[in-house]
Design an enzyme around this catalytic site. Structure first.
Site, short mmCIF file in Angstrom:
data_model
loop_
_atom_site.label_atom_id
_atom_site.label_comp_id
_atom_site.label_asym_id
_atom_site.label_seq_id
_atom_site.Cartn_x
_atom_site.Cartn_y
_atom_site.Cartn_z
N GLY A 30 0.66 -1.11 -0.09
CA GLY A 30 -0.02 0.12 0.09
C GLY A 30 0.84 1.25 -0.05
O GLY A 30 1.98 1.25 0.09
N GLY A 100 -7.02 -5.74 3.23
CA GLY A 100 -7.17 -6.21 2.17
C GLY A 100 -7.97 -5.40 1.01
O GLY A 100 -8.38 -5.82 -0.43
N GLY A 102 -6.39 -3.40 -0.75
CA GLY A 102 -5.35 -3.53 -2.01
C GLY A 102 -5.31 -4.96 -2.72
O GLY A 102 -4.80 -5.24 -3.64
N GLU A 108 -0.62 -10.91 3.33
CA GLU A 108 -0.59 -10.26 4.57
C GLU A 108 -0.98 -10.79 6.03
O GLU A 108 -0.38 -10.50 6.88
CB GLU A 108 -1.52 -8.91 4.40
#
Length: 230
Positions: A30, A100, A102, A108
């Site tokens: 991000g 989430g 992105g 992650e």
């Protein structure tokens, strides 16, 4: 750079202060965490940070890290991570997260669960009393199961939308799955909802991160605040 972007940069650099020589780092995805990657890159180039290896949470982050000269490794070589720096879409007062936005939620969460410490960087707009106030929960689905899982999610959520991009093309994750963005409204019990989602075989992962963040650094107004577990 806007004032808000400058605050995000300062918040990211505050998180990087906890990075020490020899660490294995989880590298988040991000725009906010990109500031952290850039700072790490500068410290490596200046010889102020040595023997660092990063494990990226997405193909996007992997490319950025390579461009910035951050050495990379993987969980096969280092199954335990010293510190992860990442962002979030929403944070509650107990440091539970929705992630989430992105599309990198699966990697992650794998990285977060493998980390001794997870630092989350956000701006003040991402902080809520309850998860779901501002953000829908991304749910990553096996393409094979999209019909059945969408029907089931529609039975428990206010609305469910298949994520798209670029003129109605389906969004495909790094693991070649689809994402359903689910509006549950304000979530009174995130852990209970997470357990429900975990029980569905066609759901690969979801964006509820429960008890994984160690601290949250918040760019708020004209200052940087830190939220820690009570």
């Amino acid at each position: 750079m806007s004032n808000q972007q400058e605050l995000k940069r300062l918040a990211a650099e505050k998180a990087v202060e906890q990075v020490k020589d020899g660490m294995i780092l989880g590298l988040g995805t991000g725009s906010t965490t990109l500031f952290a990657l850039k700072k790490i890159s500068v410290l490596i180039a200046e010889g102020k940070l040595n023997n660092i290896k990063g494990i990226p949470t997405s193909v996007q982050t992997e490319r950025a890290a390579v461009e910035l000269g951050i050495p990379l490794t993987d969980l096969g070589e280092y199954p335990e991570i010293d510190l992860t720096i990442d962002g979030a879409d929403e944070v509650d007062s107990k440091l539970n997260l929705i992630k989430g936005g992105g599309g990198a939620l699966l990697r992650e969460k794998v990285i977060a669960q493998a980390s001794k410490k997870e630092i989350i960087i956000v701006d003040n707009s991402k902080v809520s009393k309850k998860l779901g106030e501002k953000w829908h929960v991304p749910v990553e689905i096996l393409p094979f199961a999209i019909g059945s899982e969408r029907k089931w999610l529609e039975s428990i959520a206010n609305s469910v939308k298949l994520r798209e991009y670029e003129e109605s093309k389906y969004f495909i994750t790094d693991e070649q799955n689809l994402i359903l963005d689910c509006n549950f409204g304000e979530i009174d019990n995130p852990a209970e909802l997470a357990t429900k989602l975990n029980e569905r075989a066609g759901i690969v992962e979801h964006g509820l991160f429960i008890n994984l963040a160690s601290e949250v650094i918040v760019a708020a107004g004209d200052e940087i605040k830190t939220m820690v577990k009570s």
